[in-house]
Design a protein around this motif. Structure first.
Motif, PDB file in Angstrom:
ATOM      1  N   ILE A 146       0.355  -0.122   3.446  1.00  0.00           N
ATOM      2  CA  ILE A 146       1.649  -0.088   2.753  1.00  0.00           C
ATOM      3  C   ILE A 146       2.102  -1.510   2.419  1.00  0.00           C
ATOM      4  CG2 ILE A 146       4.107   0.460   3.010  1.00  0.00           C
ATOM      5  CD1 ILE A 146       3.246   2.873   4.716  1.00  0.00           C
ATOM      6  N   SER A 147       1.892  -2.434   3.374  1.00  0.00           N
ATOM      7  CA  SER A 147       2.278  -3.830   3.146  1.00  0.00           C
ATOM      8  C   SER A 147       1.466  -4.432   2.006  1.00  0.00           C
ATOM      9  CB  SER A 147       2.079  -4.654   4.427  1.00  0.00           C
ATOM     10  OG  SER A 147       2.919  -4.190   5.465  1.00  0.00           O
ATOM     11  N   ASP A 148       0.167  -4.100   1.973  1.00  0.00           N
ATOM     12  CA  ASP A 148      -0.685  -4.591   0.882  1.00  0.00           C
ATOM     13  C   ASP A 148      -0.204  -4.038  -0.457  1.00  0.00           C
ATOM     14  OD1 ASP A 148      -2.208  -5.965   2.674  1.00  0.00           O
ATOM     15  OD2 ASP A 148      -3.835  -4.496   2.770  1.00  0.00           O
ATOM     16  N   LYS A 149       0.157  -2.755  -0.448  1.00  0.00           N
ATOM     17  CA  LYS A 149       0.654  -2.130  -1.673  1.00  0.00           C
ATOM     18  C   LYS A 149       1.952  -2.798  -2.111  1.00  0.00           C
ATOM     19  CE  LYS A 149       1.844   2.350  -3.717  1.00  0.00           C
ATOM     20  NZ  LYS A 149       1.955   3.815  -3.474  1.00  0.00           N
ATOM     21  N   GLN A 150       2.845  -3.047  -1.108  1.00  0.00           N
ATOM     22  CA  GLN A 150       4.116  -3.711  -1.425  1.00  0.00           C
ATOM     23  C   GLN A 150       3.861  -5.091  -2.004  1.00  0.00           C
ATOM     24  OE1 GLN A 150       6.237  -5.330   1.819  1.00  0.00           O
ATOM     25  NE2 GLN A 150       8.252  -5.151   0.870  1.00  0.00           N
ATOM     26  N   ARG A 186      -3.434   2.046  16.291  1.00  0.00           N
ATOM     27  CA  ARG A 186      -4.307   1.460  15.255  1.00  0.00           C
ATOM     28  C   ARG A 186      -4.147   2.178  13.925  1.00  0.00           C
ATOM     29  NH1 ARG A 186      -7.738   0.663  19.744  1.00  0.00           N
ATOM     30  NH2 ARG A 186      -8.607   2.764  19.566  1.00  0.00           N
ATOM     31  N   THR A 187      -4.037   3.504  13.997  1.00  0.00           N
ATOM     32  CA  THR A 187      -3.877   4.293  12.770  1.00  0.00           C
ATOM     33  C   THR A 187      -2.578   3.928  12.065  1.00  0.00           C
ATOM     34  OG1 THR A 187      -5.154   6.143  13.673  1.00  0.00           O
ATOM     35  CG2 THR A 187      -3.685   6.621  11.821  1.00  0.00           C
ATOM     36  N   GLU A 188      -1.484   3.850  12.847  1.00  0.00           N
ATOM     37  CA  GLU A 188      -0.194   3.491  12.260  1.00  0.00           C
ATOM     38  C   GLU A 188      -0.206   2.059  11.747  1.00  0.00           C
ATOM     39  OE1 GLU A 188       2.093   5.573  11.582  1.00  0.00           O
ATOM     40  OE2 GLU A 188       1.100   7.222  12.634  1.00  0.00           O
ATOM     41  N   GLN A 189      -0.901   1.172  12.487  1.00  0.00           N
ATOM     42  CA  GLN A 189      -0.987  -0.227  12.065  1.00  0.00           C
ATOM     43  C   GLN A 189      -1.746  -0.332  10.750  1.00  0.00           C
ATOM     44  OE1 GLN A 189       0.452  -3.028  13.529  1.00  0.00           O
ATOM     45  NE2 GLN A 189      -0.175  -3.873  11.559  1.00  0.00           N
TER      46      GLN A 189
END
Length: 225
Positions: free
Chosen positions: A148-152, A139-142
């Motif tokens: 990161i995906s949101d930032k991208q 969950r933490t990695e997800q």
């Protein structure tokens, strides 16, 4: 969940590689049950789901109030060749999630620190803690991946917006250059018109002068009285 009544000591061998396991008593189905418990920092909403799945390995799980569970005629080979009764409760205590497990091996005999099958019961909790910690790691990695995906996504959208801004800037420049060119042409026309007007004024003045002369000449031809 009522506060566990601790025996105030670690069980024999209670310090394991995965977690600390304690003995205690808690109320389940309006009755106090002896058993063992451990705790984790993982949120109880995740623990409850995973723990119910874990208990289902031993038989049909009956869910009660306040995070309590019961498995009648549970098949736990590591503890007994005969069916046992599992009582359990998951609750939030002092910022941690507690998992309480009571194993009734028959005749109201419960597994605690002095019971011969304590290591097997302890292993159930320790193995579960290991799994729940691994799940929390996922969950933490997800979450990190999502962040990161949101930032991208934001960076990509910003890049697309910048491209649009550049295109709009080019169009604005083209409009301004066209306006400047139109202004230049208009100025040239105005200057040409001014020069033409000057010539027209000069021509008109000459016409007026010539016509005035003709008027005078015509007047002179009229006989004087």
């Amino acid at each position: 969940m009522k506060k566990l009544i601790l025996s105030a000591f670690l069980l024999l061998g209670g310090i394991s590689a995965q977690a600390q396991v304690f003995s205690g008593i808690t109320e389940i189905d309006k009755a106090n049950k002896e058993g063992i418990y451990t705790s984790t920092i993982v949120d109880d909403k995740y623990v409850k789901d995973s723990w119910q799945k874990e208990l289902s390995k031993y038989g049909k799980v009956e869910s009660g109030r306040g995070g309590s569970y019961k498995v009648m005629n549970a098949s736990v080979a590591s503890i007994s060749p005969d069916p046992v009764i599992l009582y359990s409760k998951v609750s939030r205590e002092k910022g941690r999630t507690q998992i309480f497990l009571s194993v009734n091996t028959g005749n109201e005999t419960y597994i605690t620190g002095t019971h011969a099958k304590y290591p097997a019961a302890e292993k159930i909790l320790n193995d579960f803690i290991e799994v729940i910690n691994l799940e929390e790691g996922v969950r933490t990695e997800q979450k990190s991946l999502t962040d990161i995906s949101d930032k991208q996504s934001k960076v990509v959208k910003q890049g697309e917006r910048l491209v649009r801004d550049i295109e709009n800037n080019k169009k604005d420049k083209e409009r301004l250059l066209k306006k400047i060119e139109d202004n230049r042409l208009e100025l040239e026309k105005l200057l040409t018109d001014v020069e033409q007007n000057k010539r027209d004024q000069q021509k008109a003045l000459e016409d007026v002068t010539a016509q005035s002369k003709k008027v005078e000449e015509a007047k002179n031809k009229v006989p004087k009285p």
